[in-house]
Motif scaffolding. Structure first.
Motif, PDB file in Angstrom:
ATOM      1  N   GLU A  17       0.849  -1.184   0.000  1.00 21.67           N
ATOM      2  CA  GLU A  17       0.000   0.000   0.000  1.00 21.67           C
ATOM      3  C   GLU A  17       0.884   1.232   0.000  1.00 21.67           C
ATOM      4  N   SER A  18       0.262   2.382  -0.149  1.00 15.77           N
ATOM      5  CA  SER A  18       1.032   3.621  -0.119  1.00 15.77           C
ATOM      6  C   SER A  18       1.494   3.907   1.308  1.00 15.77           C
ATOM      7  N   LYS A  19       2.429   4.827   1.457  1.00 11.65           N
ATOM      8  CA  LYS A  19       2.988   5.151   2.767  1.00 11.65           C
ATOM      9  C   LYS A  19       1.916   5.626   3.747  1.00 11.65           C
ATOM     10  N   ILE A  20       0.988   6.446   3.297  1.00 12.34           N
ATOM     11  CA  ILE A  20      -0.055   6.963   4.175  1.00 12.34           C
ATOM     12  C   ILE A  20      -0.911   5.808   4.679  1.00 12.34           C
ATOM     13  N   ASN A  21      -1.272   4.894   3.786  1.00  9.55           N
ATOM     14  CA  ASN A  21      -2.084   3.753   4.188  1.00  9.55           C
ATOM     15  C   ASN A  21      -1.292   2.828   5.118  1.00  9.55           C
ATOM     16  N   ASP A  22       0.050   2.730   4.897  1.00 10.51           N
ATOM     17  CA  ASP A  22       0.883   1.928   5.787  1.00 10.51           C
ATOM     18  C   ASP A  22       0.824   2.467   7.211  1.00 10.51           C
ATOM     19  N   LEU A  23       0.951   3.780   7.345  1.00  4.76           N
ATOM     20  CA  LEU A  23       0.918   4.376   8.676  1.00  4.76           C
ATOM     21  C   LEU A  23      -0.447   4.196   9.329  1.00  4.76           C
ATOM     22  N   LYS A  24      -1.511   4.316   8.546  1.00  2.47           N
ATOM     23  CA  LYS A  24      -2.846   4.107   9.091  1.00  2.47           C
ATOM     24  C   LYS A  24      -3.015   2.657   9.531  1.00  2.47           C
ATOM     25  N   ALA A  25      -2.558   1.743   8.706  1.00  2.00           N
ATOM     26  CA  ALA A  25      -2.670   0.319   9.039  1.00  2.00           C
ATOM     27  C   ALA A  25      -1.845  -0.010  10.280  1.00  2.00           C
ATOM     28  N   ILE A  26      -0.642   0.545  10.335  1.00  2.00           N
ATOM     29  CA  ILE A  26       0.218   0.311  11.501  1.00  2.00           C
ATOM     30  C   ILE A  26      -0.449   0.860  12.748  1.00  2.00           C
ATOM     31  N   SER A  27      -0.965   2.068  12.659  1.00  2.00           N
ATOM     32  CA  SER A  27      -1.584   2.664  13.842  1.00  2.00           C
ATOM     33  C   SER A  27      -2.828   1.880  14.253  1.00  2.00           C
ATOM     34  N   THR A  28      -3.589   1.386  13.295  1.00  2.00           N
ATOM     35  CA  THR A  28      -4.763   0.576  13.606  1.00  2.00           C
ATOM     36  C   THR A  28      -4.357  -0.728  14.288  1.00  2.00           C
ATOM     37  N   LYS A  29      -3.345  -1.394  13.742  1.00  2.00           N
ATOM     38  CA  LYS A  29      -2.856  -2.653  14.336  1.00  2.00           C
ATOM     39  C   LYS A  29      -2.338  -2.411  15.745  1.00  2.00           C
ATOM     40  N   LEU A  30      -1.557  -1.342  15.924  1.00  2.00           N
ATOM     41  CA  LEU A  30      -1.017  -1.031  17.248  1.00  2.00           C
ATOM     42  C   LEU A  30      -2.134  -0.714  18.238  1.00  2.00           C
ATOM     43  N   GLU A  31      -3.164  -0.052  17.754  1.00  2.00           N
ATOM     44  CA  GLU A  31      -4.307   0.261  18.614  1.00  2.00           C
ATOM     45  C   GLU A  31      -4.986  -1.020  19.084  1.00  2.00           C
ATOM     46  N   VAL A  32      -5.166  -1.965  18.156  1.00  2.00           N
ATOM     47  CA  VAL A  32      -5.781  -3.249  18.501  1.00  2.00           C
ATOM     48  C   VAL A  32      -4.907  -4.001  19.504  1.00  2.00           C
ATOM     49  N   ILE A  33      -3.608  -4.018  19.251  1.00  2.00           N
ATOM     50  CA  ILE A  33      -2.677  -4.717  20.155  1.00  2.00           C
ATOM     51  C   ILE A  33      -2.699  -4.066  21.534  1.00  2.00           C
TER      52      ILE A  33
END
Length: 169
Positions: free
Chosen positions: A67-83
């Motif tokens: 995915e694009s960098k912006i989507n990567d950061l959103k995905a990372i932040s979402t995953k970290l939030e879940v964790i």
């Protein structure tokens, strides 16, 4: 998943926890906590780890999505939030379990005290001429003597533990 991936990739790169810690500017215990799943790195640290391990962040998180960098950061932040939410739930569950363990232990100590008071040391009237009876009587007396002296201290500690693990609203 994140913790297992960090550990597996670190080992495949031939790095120790200490070496990885030096490269990402944290202490070794932090790496250990990440690999045990006790905590998670923030998004900036996750990017640093991915650079040191020469692995995409998505691979660390267990995805093979490009995915694009912006989507990567959103995905990372979402995953970290879940964790982080999962870790918070685990902590709350452990605290509740510890709270009820303290309450149960308190009840057990109170029950043993009630039993000791009810029976009023019946072993004192036994005939101690038989060696087996003597050993059993000494065992009962030793238990009672130790329990009566140590249990109040433990009981106070348990009461403190109950208040410290109490759910705050």
């Amino acid at each position: 998943m994140l913790n297992e991936n960090i550990k597996a990739i670190r080992k495949s790169k031939g790095l120790s926890q200490q070496e990885l810690a030096v490269k990402v500017n944290v202490v070794r215990q932090t790496i250990s906590k990440w690999e045990q799943g006790l905590s998670v790195p923030d998004s900036d640290m996750l990017i640093s780890i991915s650079e040191v391990l020469e692995t995409p962040v998505s691979t660390l998180l267990g995805e093979n999505v490009i995915e694009s960098k912006i989507n990567d950061l959103k995905a990372i932040s979402t995953k970290l939030e879940v964790i982080n939410l999962q870790l918070a739930r685990r902590k709350i569950t452990r605290k509740r379990m510890l709270h009820w363990f303290f309450i149960s232990l308190c009840a057990v100590i109170a029950a043993i005290f009630a039993i000791i008071l009810t029976f009023e040391s019946p072993y004192l009237g036994w005939d101690y001429s038989d060696p087996e009876t003597a050993v059993l009587g000494v065992a009962f007396h030793s238990f009672e003597w130790l329990f009566v002296r140590v249990a109040p201290i433990i009981f106070i500690g348990i009461i403190i533990g109950i208040f410290m693990t109490q759910k705050k609203e």
